[in-house]
Enzyme design. Structure first.
Site, mmCIF file in Angstrom:
data_model
loop_
_atom_site.group_PDB
_atom_site.id
_atom_site.type_symbol
_atom_site.label_atom_id
_atom_site.label_comp_id
_atom_site.label_asym_id
_atom_site.label_seq_id
_atom_site.Cartn_x
_atom_site.Cartn_y
_atom_site.Cartn_z
ATOM 1 N N HIS A 217 -3.714 -9.048 3.730
ATOM 2 C CA HIS A 217 -5.157 -9.121 3.944
ATOM 3 C C HIS A 217 -5.451 -9.975 5.177
ATOM 4 C CE1 HIS A 217 -6.129 -8.326 -0.589
ATOM 5 N NE2 HIS A 217 -5.897 -7.214 0.081
ATOM 6 N N LYS B 25 -1.810 -2.492 8.005
ATOM 7 C CA LYS B 25 -3.011 -2.144 8.757
ATOM 8 C C LYS B 25 -3.063 -2.914 10.074
ATOM 9 C CE LYS B 25 -6.120 -0.784 4.992
ATOM 10 N NZ LYS B 25 -7.387 -1.085 4.296
ATOM 11 N N ARG C 208 -0.561 -2.249 -7.060
ATOM 12 C CA ARG C 208 -0.792 -3.329 -6.077
ATOM 13 C C ARG C 208 -1.706 -4.405 -6.666
ATOM 14 N NH1 ARG C 208 -1.111 -4.509 -0.393
ATOM 15 N NH2 ARG C 208 -3.213 -5.001 0.339
ATOM 16 N N TYR D 94 -9.361 -11.517 -6.790
ATOM 17 C CA TYR D 94 -8.417 -11.635 -7.902
ATOM 18 C C TYR D 94 -8.659 -12.903 -8.727
ATOM 19 C CZ TYR D 94 -6.078 -7.746 -5.692
ATOM 20 O OH TYR D 94 -5.816 -6.513 -5.153
ATOM 21 N N ARG E 257 0.864 -1.175 0.000
ATOM 22 C CA ARG E 257 0.000 0.000 0.000
ATOM 23 C C ARG E 257 0.906 1.232 0.000
ATOM 24 N NH1 ARG E 257 -1.965 -3.506 4.073
ATOM 25 N NH2 ARG E 257 -4.036 -4.382 3.608
ATOM 26 N N HIS F 113 -2.437 1.939 -5.883
ATOM 27 C CA HIS F 113 -3.255 0.750 -5.671
ATOM 28 C C HIS F 113 -3.429 -0.045 -6.963
ATOM 29 C CE1 HIS F 113 -4.980 -0.729 -1.991
ATOM 30 N NE2 HIS F 113 -5.976 -1.272 -2.667
#
Length: 265
Positions: free
Chosen positions: A237, A140, A214, A246, A116, A211
């Site tokens: 994630h 995150k 990414r 994806y 990110r 992004h």
């Protein structure tokens, strides 16, 4: 909120005399004006926040939005770059300057590790382990992960560290890996501007964002046989269902190839 205030005025209603059915009719009115489900959902979020405030202030006795579900949003497939577009992008920086060496290294790392933008600009000097070929990244939820980095990105990083970073550093003790022209940490906005400029120079028709690179990282790995669990770990994630989008991208790509090339499609 301005639209809702106008709606109340048209229907002779007041904020403290509005019920659940009035909110629903307002949302239906938004749909009637051709707003998307996502836009209507944002209106509802604003109304919820406003009514929570009015409730705390004692201006209303109840929140009419509390029992209204948000509109169901369709999940759009992420866009991604073709491999040739990535190659053109990575070749754009002028590596004869310290800033160009930095930009090449940042673009290489962004694509090699699928970071990110906030993770990229927050990388510190000690997060780079050239002997092991990995980057340490804090994502995150303050979760740390180790990401392997390919030869091309490692070479660009080592060149930047050896020849470019010291020339950008105006003062000692700055811990961040990627520096701006003033010697401080390059900001998220600064990198967005840089990548957008290189995207235009590379002739990429889609407005280029970090992004998008990414998404390209994840899609290209999946296309070449990487398993979903490994991609989930590299992307950071927390839920594999986020990564599974994806697989749908790959299915849609296969459909396009079939339609374009099969003689009886």
């Amino acid at each position: 909120l301005t639209k809702f205030a106008a709606y109340l005025s048209r229907h002779d209603l007041a904020w403290d005399r509005t019920g659940r059915d009035d909110i629903r009719r307002f949302l239906a009115d938004l749909y009637g004006n051709h707003l998307s489900a996502r836009a209507v959902a944002r209106h509802l979020v604003s109304l919820r926040g406003c009514y929570q405030f009015l409730l705390r202030e004692g201006r209303v006795s109840a929140d009419p939005t509390s029992e209204i579900d948000a509109p169901r949003l369709s999940q759009s497939l992420p866009k991604y770059l073709a491999a040739a577009e990535v190659d053109r992008l990575l070749n754009q920086p002028d590596t004869s300057s310290p800033a160009g060496l930095r930009d090449r290294a940042m673009l290489e790392v962004l694509y090699a590790a699928g970071l990110r933008v906030s993770e990229l600009v927050s990388l510190r000097w000690e997060d780079f382990e050239p002997d092991l070929g990995i980057l340490r990244c804090v994502g995150k939820g303050n979760k740390e992960r180790l990401i392997p980095v390919g030869r091309s990105a490692l070479a660009a990083l080592e060149t930047y560290v050896a020849q470019g970073r010291s020339k950008l550093a105006r003062k000692a003790g700055v811990p961040f890996l990627f520096l701006n022209q003033r010697g401080g940490r390059l900001s998220r906005v600064g990198f967005w501007m840089i990548i957008s400029r290189y995207g235009r120079a590379a002739g990429i028709p889609t407005p280029l964002t970090p992004h998008l690179v990414r998404h390209s990282f994840a899609t290209h790995l999946l296309e070449r046989g990487a398993d979903l669990r490994s991609i989930q770990l590299m992307l950071g994630h927390s839920d594999i269902s986020t990564t599974q989008i994806y697989t749908q991208v790959i299915k849609e790509r296969l459909k396009e190839v079939y339609q374009a090339h099969h003689p009886r499609a």
